[in-house]
Design a protein around this motif. Structure first.
Motif, PDB file in Angstrom:
ATOM      1  N   HIS A  63      11.780  -8.522  -9.859  1.00 50.93           N
ATOM      2  CA  HIS A  63      11.669  -9.924  -9.461  1.00 50.93           C
ATOM      3  C   HIS A  63      10.762 -10.711 -10.407  1.00 50.93           C
ATOM      4  CE1 HIS A  63      11.583 -13.521  -6.992  1.00 50.93           C
ATOM      5  NE2 HIS A  63      12.563 -12.993  -6.294  1.00 50.93           N
ATOM      6  N   THR A  64      11.116 -10.701 -11.688  1.00 51.57           N
ATOM      7  CA  THR A  64      10.277 -11.347 -12.697  1.00 51.57           C
ATOM      8  C   THR A  64      10.944 -12.556 -13.346  1.00 51.57           C
ATOM      9  OG1 THR A  64      11.167  -9.719 -14.220  1.00 51.57           O
ATOM     10  CG2 THR A  64       8.979  -9.270 -13.331  1.00 51.57           C
ATOM     11  N   ILE A  65      12.224 -12.786 -13.041  1.00 55.39           N
ATOM     12  CA  ILE A  65      12.931 -13.886 -13.719  1.00 55.39           C
ATOM     13  C   ILE A  65      13.003 -15.092 -12.767  1.00 55.39           C
ATOM     14  CG2 ILE A  65      15.030 -14.544 -14.962  1.00 55.39           C
ATOM     15  CD1 ILE A  65      15.699 -11.500 -15.115  1.00 55.39           C
ATOM     16  N   PRO A  66      12.357 -16.208 -13.120  1.00 53.40           N
ATOM     17  CA  PRO A  66      12.375 -17.373 -12.232  1.00 53.40           C
ATOM     18  C   PRO A  66      13.749 -18.050 -12.257  1.00 53.40           C
ATOM     19  CG  PRO A  66      11.183 -17.901 -14.242  1.00 53.40           C
ATOM     20  CD  PRO A  66      11.550 -16.446 -14.337  1.00 53.40           C
ATOM     21  N   PRO A  67      14.056 -18.826 -11.215  1.00 54.55           N
ATOM     22  CA  PRO A  67      15.410 -19.405 -11.059  1.00 54.55           C
ATOM     23  C   PRO A  67      15.903 -20.152 -12.297  1.00 54.55           C
ATOM     24  CG  PRO A  67      14.102 -19.876  -9.117  1.00 54.55           C
ATOM     25  CD  PRO A  67      13.184 -19.197 -10.091  1.00 54.55           C
ATOM     26  N   HIS A  68      15.030 -20.906 -12.958  1.00 53.40           N
ATOM     27  CA  HIS A  68      15.490 -21.718 -14.096  1.00 53.40           C
ATOM     28  C   HIS A  68      15.676 -20.875 -15.354  1.00 53.40           C
ATOM     29  CE1 HIS A  68      11.176 -21.415 -14.401  1.00 53.40           C
ATOM     30  NE2 HIS A  68      11.185 -21.902 -15.623  1.00 53.40           N
ATOM     31  N   GLN A  69      15.240 -19.605 -15.307  1.00 53.65           N
ATOM     32  CA  GLN A  69      15.423 -18.753 -16.485  1.00 53.65           C
ATOM     33  C   GLN A  69      16.409 -17.618 -16.272  1.00 53.65           C
ATOM     34  OE1 GLN A  69      11.328 -17.942 -17.491  1.00 53.65           O
ATOM     35  NE2 GLN A  69      11.305 -19.638 -18.953  1.00 53.65           N
ATOM     36  N   VAL A  70      17.044 -17.607 -15.121  1.00 56.96           N
ATOM     37  CA  VAL A  70      18.093 -16.610 -14.903  1.00 56.96           C
ATOM     38  C   VAL A  70      19.220 -16.903 -15.895  1.00 56.96           C
ATOM     39  CG1 VAL A  70      19.881 -15.884 -13.268  1.00 56.96           C
ATOM     40  CG2 VAL A  70      17.550 -16.278 -12.449  1.00 56.96           C
ATOM     41  N   ASN A  71      19.744 -15.866 -16.526  1.00 54.68           N
ATOM     42  CA  ASN A  71      20.876 -16.049 -17.438  1.00 54.68           C
ATOM     43  C   ASN A  71      22.172 -15.968 -16.613  1.00 54.68           C
ATOM     44  OD1 ASN A  71      22.815 -16.036 -19.443  1.00 54.68           O
ATOM     45  ND2 ASN A  71      21.637 -14.734 -20.820  1.00 54.68           N
ATOM     46  N   TYR A  72      22.491 -17.078 -15.970  1.00 52.29           N
ATOM     47  CA  TYR A  72      23.641 -17.103 -15.055  1.00 52.29           C
ATOM     48  C   TYR A  72      24.935 -16.766 -15.782  1.00 52.29           C
ATOM     49  CZ  TYR A  72      20.388 -19.423 -11.885  1.00 52.29           C
ATOM     50  OH  TYR A  72      19.308 -19.707 -11.088  1.00 52.29           O
ATOM     51  N   ARG A  73      25.057 -17.256 -17.026  1.00 49.27           N
ATOM     52  CA  ARG A  73      26.301 -16.987 -17.774  1.00 49.27           C
ATOM     53  C   ARG A  73      26.464 -15.495 -18.029  1.00 49.27           C
ATOM     54  NH1 ARG A  73      27.096 -21.172 -22.652  1.00 49.27           N
ATOM     55  NH2 ARG A  73      25.170 -20.187 -23.379  1.00 49.27           N
ATOM     56  N   ALA A  74      25.380 -14.854 -18.462  1.00 46.98           N
ATOM     57  CA  ALA A  74      25.467 -13.412 -18.738  1.00 46.98           C
ATOM     58  C   ALA A  74      25.738 -12.638 -17.443  1.00 46.98           C
ATOM     59  CB  ALA A  74      24.178 -12.928 -19.395  1.00 46.98           C
ATOM     60  N   ASN A  75      25.109 -13.052 -16.354  1.00 52.02           N
ATOM     61  CA  ASN A  75      25.295 -12.333 -15.080  1.00 52.02           C
ATOM     62  C   ASN A  75      26.751 -12.342 -14.631  1.00 52.02           C
ATOM     63  OD1 ASN A  75      22.594 -11.796 -15.016  1.00 52.02           O
ATOM     64  ND2 ASN A  75      22.114 -13.187 -13.324  1.00 52.02           N
ATOM     65  N   LEU A  76      27.353 -13.531 -14.616  1.00 50.84           N
ATOM     66  CA  LEU A  76      28.738 -13.623 -14.150  1.00 50.84           C
ATOM     67  C   LEU A  76      29.699 -12.946 -15.125  1.00 50.84           C
ATOM     68  CD1 LEU A  76      29.543 -14.973 -11.471  1.00 50.84           C
ATOM     69  CD2 LEU A  76      27.406 -15.893 -12.267  1.00 50.84           C
ATOM     70  N   TRP A  77      29.414 -13.107 -16.414  1.00 52.95           N
ATOM     71  CA  TRP A  77      30.261 -12.483 -17.441  1.00 52.95           C
ATOM     72  C   TRP A  77      30.241 -10.954 -17.287  1.00 52.95           C
ATOM     73  CZ3 TRP A  77      33.291 -15.097 -20.946  1.00 52.95           C
ATOM     74  CH2 TRP A  77      33.886 -14.323 -21.952  1.00 52.95           C
ATOM     75  N   ALA A  78      29.039 -10.413 -17.079  1.00 47.13           N
ATOM     76  CA  ALA A  78      28.904  -8.955 -16.948  1.00 47.13           C
ATOM     77  C   ALA A  78      29.656  -8.461 -15.711  1.00 47.13           C
ATOM     78  CB  ALA A  78      27.426  -8.576 -16.852  1.00 47.13           C
TER      79      ALA A  78
END
Ligand code: HPA
Length: 245
Positions: A55-70
């Motif tokens: 739990h170290t990645i704050p909401p504005h720094q989540v890599n949403y594109r990489a998450n969904l792509w993966a």
């Protein structure tokens, strides 16, 4: 295969029978962590902790594109997002579960599309209904089967964070028509749509939004954590039922 993105309070699924973990690289950088593949009630599931396993990645720094792509790369065919929110509507108090049906996006500066660069023809996804209707209905049916009440519908306001809102901002969101406020719902939902992945959310109200609590004037993280701990037990029951409906 069902993908579950877990938010605050849900960095792992205890009932998931883990088979393997896999680090997936994407053209958009690193996802929040390795994908966890396993079985939930005899159904294959892939799980990702949105904020990283520590739990170290704050909401504005989540890599949403990489998450969904993966997740797409891992052959996920639908995505359920679990995320905590503040309740704006009076009956959305701490511990309440909501399956929202609409979104207002107040985030800024996030990488919010796969369609960029001059090579790609521009594509405008239809986003009239931001959540997948069938997956929403299945989530609601799963909640009912688990004996958990979940509100059917609500307008989710996506804020930039990581700070919480001012009371005036919450008042404005309410005037806009928002019922609940969170920091991670966008661009996640839109990116899922761009990839053609049915997406729905199960939101857990952690606190009354800023200025909305009759008893307290500030939001305390200790009480939020206690609410989330209890609520995530119920969320896990809903997710187990989701594999069956
Ligand atoms: N505001 C925004 N995001 C949140 C809140 C809130 O009050 N509670 C949990 N996530």
């Amino acid at each position: 295969m069902l993908a579950i993105i877990g938010g605050s309070g849900l960095t792992q699924l205890s009932s998931l029978e883990i088979k393997r973990r896999e680090v997936i690289r994407t053209p958009y950088g690193e996802p929040s962590g390795a994908l966890t593949f396993g079985m939930l009630c005899d159904t294959p599931v892939v799980f990702l902790a949105r904020h990283g396993y520590g739990h170290t990645i704050p909401p504005h720094q989540v890599n949403y594109r990489a998450n969904l792509w993966a997740l797409k790369e891992a052959k996920a065919t639908e995505v359920v997002s679990v995320a905590s929110v503040g309740g704006i509507r009076a009956d959305f108090g701490p511990g309440v579960l909501v399956v929202p049906d609409q979104i207002i996006d107040y985030t800024w500066g996030r990488k919010s599309t796969y369609f960029e660069g001059t090579e790609e023809p521009v594509h405008h996804i239809d986003f009239t209904e931001p959540y997948d209707t069938r997956l929403r209905q299945r989530l609601l049916a799963a909640a009912a089967a688990a004996g958990q009440h979940a509100f059917d519908g609500g307008v989710y306001a996506a804020t930039q964070g990581p700070r919480l809102e001012t009371a005036a901002e919450v008042n404005r969101m309410e005037r806009d028509g928002a019922d609940l406020v969170g920091m991670t719902g966008m661009p996640e939902a839109a990116l899922a749509r761009e990839l053609g992945l049915p997406y729905a959310a199960l939101n857990v109200v952690a606190n009354h939004a800023a200025g909305r609590s009759s008893s307290e004037h500030s939001i305390h993280f200790d009480s939020i954590e206690a609410v989330l701990q209890d609520a995530m037990i119920r969320v896990r029951c809903v997710l187990e039922q989701l594999c069956k409906v």
